[in-house]
Design an enzyme around this catalytic site. Sequence first.
Site, PDB file in Angstrom:
ATOM      1  N   ARG A 103       0.790  -1.242   0.049  1.00 42.02           N
ATOM      2  CA  ARG A 103      -0.004  -0.064   0.093  1.00 42.02           C
ATOM      3  C   ARG A 103       0.947   1.273  -0.029  1.00 42.02           C
ATOM      4  O   ARG A 103       0.563   2.218  -0.686  1.00 42.02           O
ATOM      5  CB  ARG A 103      -0.927  -0.017   1.259  1.00 42.02           C
ATOM      6  CG  ARG A 103      -1.975   1.146   1.398  1.00 42.02           C
ATOM      7  CD  ARG A 103      -2.486   1.699   0.191  1.00 42.02           C
ATOM      8  NE  ARG A 103      -3.246   0.606  -0.765  1.00 42.02           N
ATOM      9  CZ  ARG A 103      -3.498   0.731  -2.167  1.00 42.02           C
ATOM     10  NH1 ARG A 103      -3.104   1.826  -2.528  1.00 42.02           N
ATOM     11  NH2 ARG A 103      -4.196  -0.263  -2.814  1.00 42.02           N
ATOM     12  N   ASP A 222       0.177  38.237 -13.235  1.00 40.80           N
ATOM     13  CA  ASP A 222      -0.731  37.223 -12.537  1.00 40.80           C
ATOM     14  C   ASP A 222      -2.286  37.490 -13.155  1.00 40.80           C
ATOM     15  O   ASP A 222      -2.665  38.653 -13.246  1.00 40.80           O
ATOM     16  CB  ASP A 222      -0.921  37.730 -10.997  1.00 40.80           C
ATOM     17  CG  ASP A 222      -1.775  36.947 -10.473  1.00 40.80           C
ATOM     18  OD1 ASP A 222      -1.810  35.690 -10.469  1.00 40.80           O
ATOM     19  OD2 ASP A 222      -2.566  37.445  -9.370  1.00 40.80           O
TER      20      ASP A 222
END
Length: 282
Positions: A103, A222
């Site tokens: 896992r 931005d």
Amino acid sequence: MSLPPLPDMILDPLVRGALMEDLGTYGDLTTRTVIPAGTRYRAQLRAREAGVVSGMQIARMAFHLVDPALALTLHKPDGSAIIPGDVLMEIEGEAASILTAERVALNFTGRLSGIATITAGFVAETKGTKARITCTRKTTPGLRLVEKQAVLHGGGFNHRFSLSDAILVKDNHIAAAGGIRPVLQAIKGQASHMVRVEIEVDTLEQLAEVLDEGGADVVLLDNMDSGALREAVAMTAGRLVLEASGNMKLERIAEVAATGVDYISAGALTHSARTLDLGLDF
């Protein structure tokens, strides 16, 4: 993308911690109960969907930390393109050891391969331009190093790893410091010549102010539309490195890359990557 592996000693605490989290206080109770001692098996780590693999170095470490005697054969190193059914790694030895490490190995490889895969998709959209795809600091706490490595495996580039890597002046810094000019003047008066400086702007007027004042190496554009990005490229004329950022979705990347910016940063590479479907078959 083929890259030298990271030093195992850097990754060891991360992988060891994940194994300790999974083993709890008594180890793998199911395996201890139902698997007879000495049972040996060969397992294959397989791809169940197409993508780009990352995390195989960590998978190897997980299996060997549980049982150094496990024999591992790597078929698809980090950065490899994969299709459903591909065998990424074969593991042979004590069945209990393989099951105990399974896992943790899959959690890392699935997560990191998902990042490498989405990055490769973004990079493909920049073909024919100079634009480079880069990640951000929007990473899973504690996993930044390996998630940024996965971006490299997908053909992307890395932004800064921490706040101490470079000076990156964002809009809140500018607001708190009293404006772009005071910020840049403070940087020129105090920053080391060894430190790169990037400043965020929201408008072309702010970009003009940065160009006039000087003191920055990179400008982060931005949330600008493509027209504004093209104008920013023309205004800068190669004097500064330009990074486009904000709302950078896959369907927009080709258009943004065509504006002439140097970098396109996307938080989605790490914060929105879907885990790639990989499995361990006995």
